[in-house]
Write a protein that holds these residues in place. Structure first.
Motif, PDB file in Angstrom:
ATOM      1  N   SER A  72      46.827  10.489   1.294  1.00  0.00           N
ATOM      2  CA  SER A  72      46.816  11.439   2.401  1.00  0.00           C
ATOM      3  C   SER A  72      45.913  10.998   3.546  1.00  0.00           C
ATOM      4  O   SER A  72      46.311  11.028   4.707  1.00  0.00           O
ATOM      5  N   GLN A  73      44.705  10.571   3.243  1.00  0.00           N
ATOM      6  CA  GLN A  73      43.749  10.243   4.295  1.00  0.00           C
ATOM      7  C   GLN A  73      44.036   8.893   4.961  1.00  0.00           C
ATOM      8  O   GLN A  73      43.906   8.771   6.172  1.00  0.00           O
ATOM      9  N   VAL A  74      44.392   7.895   4.182  1.00  0.00           N
ATOM     10  CA  VAL A  74      44.603   6.559   4.743  1.00  0.00           C
ATOM     11  C   VAL A  74      46.051   6.366   5.161  1.00  0.00           C
ATOM     12  O   VAL A  74      46.356   6.097   6.319  1.00  0.00           O
ATOM     13  N   VAL A  75      46.965   6.499   4.224  1.00  0.00           N
ATOM     14  CA  VAL A  75      48.359   6.187   4.521  1.00  0.00           C
ATOM     15  C   VAL A  75      48.984   7.235   5.440  1.00  0.00           C
ATOM     16  O   VAL A  75      49.647   6.888   6.413  1.00  0.00           O
ATOM     17  N   LEU A  76      48.778   8.503   5.158  1.00  0.00           N
ATOM     18  CA  LEU A  76      49.384   9.548   5.986  1.00  0.00           C
ATOM     19  C   LEU A  76      48.472  10.028   7.105  1.00  0.00           C
ATOM     20  O   LEU A  76      48.856  10.883   7.893  1.00  0.00           O
ATOM     21  N   LEU A 118      41.885   3.242  13.585  1.00  0.00           N
ATOM     22  CA  LEU A 118      40.453   3.498  13.655  1.00  0.00           C
ATOM     23  C   LEU A 118      40.074   4.674  12.751  1.00  0.00           C
ATOM     24  O   LEU A 118      39.073   4.613  12.024  1.00  0.00           O
ATOM     25  N   GLY A 119      40.883   5.720  12.766  1.00  0.00           N
ATOM     26  CA  GLY A 119      40.631   6.867  11.896  1.00  0.00           C
ATOM     27  C   GLY A 119      40.704   6.504  10.428  1.00  0.00           C
ATOM     28  O   GLY A 119      39.888   6.954   9.613  1.00  0.00           O
ATOM     29  N   VAL A 120      41.672   5.673  10.083  1.00  0.00           N
ATOM     30  CA  VAL A 120      41.812   5.202   8.702  1.00  0.00           C
ATOM     31  C   VAL A 120      40.571   4.411   8.299  1.00  0.00           C
ATOM     32  O   VAL A 120      40.001   4.615   7.225  1.00  0.00           O
ATOM     33  N   ARG A 121      40.152   3.509   9.159  1.00  0.00           N
ATOM     34  CA  ARG A 121      38.995   2.659   8.848  1.00  0.00           C
ATOM     35  C   ARG A 121      37.720   3.492   8.701  1.00  0.00           C
ATOM     36  O   ARG A 121      36.919   3.250   7.801  1.00  0.00           O
ATOM     37  N   ARG A 122      37.552   4.466   9.586  1.00  0.00           N
ATOM     38  CA  ARG A 122      36.360   5.326   9.490  1.00  0.00           C
ATOM     39  C   ARG A 122      36.348   6.123   8.189  1.00  0.00           C
ATOM     40  O   ARG A 122      35.313   6.271   7.554  1.00  0.00           O
ATOM     41  N   TRP A 123      37.510   6.662   7.807  1.00  0.00           N
ATOM     42  CA  TRP A 123      37.557   7.409   6.553  1.00  0.00           C
ATOM     43  C   TRP A 123      37.240   6.488   5.379  1.00  0.00           C
ATOM     44  O   TRP A 123      36.490   6.845   4.486  1.00  0.00           O
ATOM     45  N   TRP A 124      37.818   5.297   5.375  1.00  0.00           N
ATOM     46  CA  TRP A 124      37.585   4.368   4.270  1.00  0.00           C
ATOM     47  C   TRP A 124      36.100   4.026   4.156  1.00  0.00           C
ATOM     48  O   TRP A 124      35.543   4.031   3.061  1.00  0.00           O
ATOM     49  N   ASP A 125      35.455   3.717   5.264  1.00  0.00           N
ATOM     50  CA  ASP A 125      34.029   3.393   5.241  1.00  0.00           C
ATOM     51  C   ASP A 125      33.211   4.574   4.725  1.00  0.00           C
ATOM     52  O   ASP A 125      32.275   4.402   3.936  1.00  0.00           O
ATOM     53  N   ALA A 126      33.568   5.784   5.155  1.00  0.00           N
ATOM     54  CA  ALA A 126      32.862   6.981   4.679  1.00  0.00           C
ATOM     55  C   ALA A 126      33.121   7.189   3.190  1.00  0.00           C
ATOM     56  O   ALA A 126      32.207   7.566   2.448  1.00  0.00           O
ATOM     57  N   TYR A 127      34.338   6.935   2.748  1.00  0.00           N
ATOM     58  CA  TYR A 127      34.659   7.094   1.336  1.00  0.00           C
ATOM     59  C   TYR A 127      33.848   6.129   0.473  1.00  0.00           C
ATOM     60  O   TYR A 127      33.283   6.523  -0.541  1.00  0.00           O
ATOM     61  N   VAL A 128      33.778   4.881   0.871  1.00  0.00           N
ATOM     62  CA  VAL A 128      33.032   3.886   0.094  1.00  0.00           C
ATOM     63  C   VAL A 128      31.550   4.261   0.032  1.00  0.00           C
ATOM     64  O   VAL A 128      30.910   4.102  -1.003  1.00  0.00           O
ATOM     65  N   ALA A 129      31.015   4.797   1.133  1.00  0.00           N
ATOM     66  CA  ALA A 129      29.603   5.178   1.161  1.00  0.00           C
ATOM     67  C   ALA A 129      29.323   6.423   0.314  1.00  0.00           C
ATOM     68  O   ALA A 129      28.273   6.518  -0.312  1.00  0.00           O
ATOM     69  N   PRO A 131      31.876   8.561  -2.115  1.00  0.00           N
ATOM     70  CA  PRO A 131      33.213   8.911  -2.606  1.00  0.00           C
ATOM     71  C   PRO A 131      33.374  10.368  -3.031  1.00  0.00           C
ATOM     72  O   PRO A 131      34.449  10.931  -2.877  1.00  0.00           O
ATOM     73  N   VAL A 132      32.342  10.975  -3.539  1.00  0.00           N
ATOM     74  CA  VAL A 132      32.466  12.363  -4.012  1.00  0.00           C
ATOM     75  C   VAL A 132      32.794  13.294  -2.840  1.00  0.00           C
ATOM     76  O   VAL A 132      33.679  14.142  -2.939  1.00  0.00           O
ATOM     77  N   THR A 133      32.118  13.118  -1.750  1.00  0.00           N
ATOM     78  CA  THR A 133      32.331  13.981  -0.588  1.00  0.00           C
ATOM     79  C   THR A 133      33.668  13.719   0.081  1.00  0.00           C
ATOM     80  O   THR A 133      34.317  14.647   0.565  1.00  0.00           O
ATOM     81  N   HIS A 134      34.101  12.464   0.130  1.00  0.00           N
ATOM     82  CA  HIS A 134      35.284  12.098   0.913  1.00  0.00           C
ATOM     83  C   HIS A 134      36.544  11.890   0.096  1.00  0.00           C
ATOM     84  O   HIS A 134      37.577  11.504   0.642  1.00  0.00           O
ATOM     85  N   ALA A 135      36.498  12.145  -1.174  1.00  0.00           N
ATOM     86  CA  ALA A 135      37.661  11.880  -2.020  1.00  0.00           C
ATOM     87  C   ALA A 135      38.717  12.974  -1.947  1.00  0.00           C
ATOM     88  O   ALA A 135      39.809  12.796  -2.445  1.00  0.00           O
ATOM     89  N   ARG A 136      38.392  14.078  -1.341  1.00  0.00           N
ATOM     90  CA  ARG A 136      39.356  15.170  -1.299  1.00  0.00           C
ATOM     91  C   ARG A 136      40.525  14.822  -0.397  1.00  0.00           C
ATOM     92  O   ARG A 136      40.379  14.667   0.797  1.00  0.00           O
ATOM     93  N   GLY A 137      41.673  14.737  -0.994  1.00  0.00           N
ATOM     94  CA  GLY A 137      42.888  14.517  -0.232  1.00  0.00           C
ATOM     95  C   GLY A 137      43.858  15.638  -0.500  1.00  0.00           C
ATOM     96  O   GLY A 137      43.644  16.465  -1.380  1.00  0.00           O
ATOM     97  N   SER A 138      44.906  15.678   0.252  1.00  0.00           N
ATOM     98  CA  SER A 138      45.936  16.678   0.004  1.00  0.00           C
ATOM     99  C   SER A 138      46.583  16.382  -1.337  1.00  0.00           C
ATOM    100  O   SER A 138      46.754  15.225  -1.715  1.00  0.00           O
TER     101      SER A 138
END
Length: 161
Positions: A72-76, A118-129, A131-138
């Motif tokens: 959801s966050q990266v691909v969609l 850019l949005g995909v890359r920012r989410w990925w960087d935040a997820y790696v830093a 993961p618990v906070t940013h792992a929520r996807g649809s």
């Protein structure tokens, strides 16, 4: 564990390019308001769907795991920056296509793809830093429902065109 996962090489630019193609074909198809235009719109969606499917498969192959939120966050691109870039670019490109300002349509589509990437890359960087906070996807069910609604809407547009 997240320090060992990575995005496959070229995934972010490929998604950005696919989004650019999808925006341009959607804008042109909507502006034409014909069955051919809807066919072009559909072709752009197919390009994006193929790139998205390959991206998910490559990610699983490279990492041997799934990441919650990746589809959801990266691909969609459901993150705020990716969604905003997509919606703004689609609106601008569609307006330009109605005005037959094709160069603006192309510029808007490319800008939308770049903003999406850019949005995909920012989410990925935040997820790696964190993961618990940013792992929520649809949820997959919600995404399937949205795809179904979008598909039905496209069928209605094709029938009415």
């Amino acid at each position: 564990m997240t320090s060992g996962i990575r995005l496959p090489a070229g995934l972010v630019p490929a998604l950005g390019a696919a989004v650019s193609v999808q925006i341009a074909t959607a804008a042109w198809g909507i502006a034409q308001q014909t069955a051919t235009g809807m066919g072009v719109l559909l072709a752009g969606l197919v390009v994006f769907a193929v790139v998205a499917a390959v991206a998910l498969r490559l990610f699983r192959g490279v990492n041997g795991a799934r990441v919650d939120g990746l589809a959801s966050q990266v691909v969609l691109g459901t993150g705020p920056l990716a969604t905003g870039a997509y919606m703004g670019a689609l609106a601008c490109a569609t307006w330009a296509a109605f005005e037959a300002a094709w160069w603006i349509t192309v510029v808007a589509a490319v800008a939308g793809g770049a903003g999406y990437a850019l949005g995909v890359r920012r989410w990925w960087d935040a997820y790696v830093a964190d993961p618990v906070t940013h792992a929520r996807g649809s949820s997959p069910r919600m995404l399937a429902a949205l795809v179904l609604v979008a598909g039905l809407g496209l069928v209605v547009l094709l029938v009415l065109a």
